[in-house]
Design an enzyme around this catalytic site. Structure first.
Site, short mmCIF file in Angstrom:
data_model
loop_
_atom_site.label_atom_id
_atom_site.label_comp_id
_atom_site.label_asym_id
_atom_site.label_seq_id
_atom_site.Cartn_x
_atom_site.Cartn_y
_atom_site.Cartn_z
N ASP A 1 -9.38 -6.25 -4.55
CA ASP A 1 -8.89 -5.16 -3.70
C ASP A 1 -9.79 -3.93 -3.87
O ASP A 1 -9.85 -3.35 -4.96
CB ASP A 1 -7.45 -4.80 -4.09
N SER B 1 0.83 -1.20 0.00
CA SER B 1 0.00 0.00 0.00
C SER B 1 0.88 1.26 0.00
O SER B 1 1.71 1.42 -0.88
CB SER B 1 -0.96 -0.07 1.20
N HIS C 1 -7.24 -6.25 -0.06
CA HIS C 1 -6.09 -5.37 0.10
C HIS C 1 -4.97 -6.00 0.91
O HIS C 1 -3.79 -5.77 0.64
CB HIS C 1 -6.55 -4.06 0.76
#
Length: 273
Positions: free
Chosen positions: A225, A120, A253
């Protein structure tokens, strides 16, 4: 004295994992967790507001067995987790600054060469670091990452502005680290910085840097995601020259947590190749 298998495993694990603080530039104190004792190095870079333990517990605990020749290092970026004070300095260039700090940390830890796992936000920082230190970063693994932020991403983030609307499972770990009010405040500051990047830089996190990445790269993606819009992964696949791709069809995610065993095996095979 006799130990059960679980107690023995926990005892062995505790001898491998060390948590320390070290000072880098500007007298900033960085908290990091290290597991394994191998001569090669891996830096794990957490997501937004994340820390070594909130974001990489399964990797710290189990990658040393799969990669005995590696030392796994997971850090709390400045202003996150236990790397406080200082307060997080959110600017439109904070990803670049975190990349500089991460590299300084690795140099302080005598890591002249290292690979990176970036999730991320940590994936953004990892891409910048791989581009700016292309003679030092050996391999790169990224997931849940994007080189820019667009209209769809902004709408998604705005819908998440109030952390009370999140599921208890999503916010529990962060509230343990920052407290309920502290988590909301830090998340608000982070989100407002995303808006500033969108307005002041056209949403550009690291588009120029992505095209300069030369090390072997593995892009891992959870097909479901919900945190990044669909354009980002194809963009990275196109722009990163030397990359492989692996997809978790049901993944979201946090694939490295939800599918930790498969993820760890995938990453270890890539790093050994």
């Amino acid at each position: 004295m006799f130990f059960s298998k679980t107690k023995f495993a926990n005892r062995m694990l505790s001898t491998q994992i060390k948590e320390k603080k070290i000072k880098i530039s500007s007298n900033i104190s960085i908290n990091f967790v290290q597991s394994g004792e191998g001569p090669k190095n891996i830096l794990c870079m957490p997501g937004a507001l994340g820390s070594a333990w909130t974001d990489f517990k399964p990797q710290l605990e189990f990658l040393p067995k799969l990669l005995p020749e590696h030392r796994i290092i997971a850090w709390d970026p400045p202003g996150y987790g236990k790397s406080t004070p200082p307060k997080k300095n959110f600017t439109v260039n904070f990803f670049n600054k975190d990349a500089e700090y991460a590299h300084e940390l690795m140099l302080e830890l005598n890591s002249s060469k290292y690979s990176i796992l970036g999730w991320s936000d940590g994936g953004v920082t990892a891409m910048i670091l791989a581009a700016t230190q292309n003679k030092i970063v050996e391999k790169l693994v990224i997931w849940g990452a994007n080189a820019s932020i667009n209209d769809e991403d902004i709408k998604l983030l705005e819908a998440m502005r109030d952390v009370k609307t999140w599921s208890p499972r999503m916010r529990e770990a962060m509230e343990k680290v920052y407290g309920v009010e502290g988590f909301q405040k830090l998340w608000t500051d982070w989100l407002n910085t995303m808006l500033s990047i969108y307005n002041e830089k056209g949403g550009n996190f690291c588009k120029e840097e992505v095209e300069k990445i030369s090390c072997p790269t593995l892009i891992v993606h959870g097909k479901k995601d919900p945190m990044i819009s669909k354009e980002h992964v194809p963009y990275l696949k196109k722009k990163i020259a030397n990359c492989r791709y692996y997809e978790f069809p049901e993944g979201k995610h946090n694939i490295h947590l939800r599918y930790a065993e498969e993820f760890n095996k995938l990453v270890s095979e890539f790093l050994r190749s």
